[in-house]
Enzyme design. Structure first.
Site, PDB file in Angstrom:
ATOM      1  N   CYS A   1      75.455   3.810  58.437  1.00  0.00           N
ATOM      2  CA  CYS A   1      75.778   2.735  59.366  1.00  0.00           C
ATOM      3  C   CYS A   1      75.855   3.230  60.809  1.00  0.00           C
ATOM      4  O   CYS A   1      76.060   4.410  61.063  1.00  0.00           O
ATOM      5  CB  CYS A   1      77.108   2.087  58.969  1.00  0.00           C
ATOM      6  SG  CYS A   1      77.331   0.431  59.664  1.00  0.00           S
TER       7      CYS A   1
ATOM      8  N   ASP B   1      87.090  -1.005  53.531  1.00  0.00           N
ATOM      9  CA  ASP B   1      87.163  -0.079  54.659  1.00  0.00           C
ATOM     10  C   ASP B   1      88.616   0.279  54.965  1.00  0.00           C
ATOM     11  O   ASP B   1      89.549  -0.354  54.475  1.00  0.00           O
ATOM     12  CB  ASP B   1      86.518  -0.741  55.891  1.00  0.00           C
ATOM     13  CG  ASP B   1      85.942   0.257  56.875  1.00  0.00           C
ATOM     14  OD1 ASP B   1      86.340   1.433  56.842  1.00  0.00           O
ATOM     15  OD2 ASP B   1      85.086  -0.148  57.682  1.00  0.00           O
TER      16      ASP B   1
END
Length: 209
Positions: free
Chosen positions: A9, A127
């Site tokens: 990412c 996350d």
């Protein structure tokens, strides 16, 4: 062959695109419409990154509490799916033209049941409390969340050094990394050596061609 899928990412440059093209993770994430992040890209910058990516690497747009207009721009750019952090109403999700991966910070896990009832969501990203900070969280907290066949990605402070332990603890379908594969000397961008090490530690060979 890797046992779990891998998303790299926070791509920001042509060099980052070259790295993922060579090593072939499953997904590449591009942050949009979030100027608080040093990795945020404009639609024009994202378009150039998308054009540079190999077709086998599926691009994921990463956004925070997006508007409907922003989601329409993302779809027009040609992303595979959109990863939404923050708030997203049922109405917004219903009108989203792309599959949605809903991201949950560890402080938001109580919202999981509400979002999992929405058929527009095809995956989840779990996350840490501060996405992009490089900090981990207690992976064992995910054991209490029911599995429903949708993609489950683990994020938050993952590195080549700890991703194997994270996979063993959380048993995700995939792992998501950004800061953990960046240069340690402060240079911007992804360190190809660390990306390759992460892919190997995630359970398989990097698919370099």
């Amino acid at each position: 062959m890797r046992n779990v899928q891998v998303k790299i990412c926070g791509l920001t440059s042509a060099e980052d695109a070259e790295t993922v093209n060579r090593l072939r993770p499953d997904y590449a994430g591009i942050v949009l419409f979030y100027p608080r992040s040093k990795r945020s890209q404009t639609p024009a910058q994202a378009r150039r990154l998308l054009a540079a990516l190999h077709p086998s690497v599926r691009p994921i747009a990463v956004v925070v509490s997006p508007t409907e207009a922003e989601l329409e721009q993302i779809a027009a750019l040609g992303f595979f799916a959109v990863q939404i952090h923050g708030a997203a109403s049922d109405e917004l999700l219903e009108r989203c033209p792309l599959p949605v991966w809903k991201a949950f910070q560890e402080t938001e896990l109580a919202d999981f049941d509400r979002y999992r009832r929405n058929p527009k969501i095809t995956g989840y990203v779990f996350d840490a409390a501060e996405p992009g900070s490089g900090k981990t969280f207690d992976w064992n907290r995910l054991e209490a969340l029911p599995r429903d066949g949708r993609l489950r990605l683990l994020a938050g402070g993952l590195t080549p050094e700890n991703v194997a332990a994270a996979i063993a603890a959380a048993k995700p379908d995939g792992v998501d990394v950004s800061s953990g594969v960046e240069y340690r000397d402060g240079r911007p961008g992804k360190d190809a050596a660390r990306v390759e090490a992460f892919l190997r530690a995630a359970g398989g060979e990097a698919r370099s061609l």
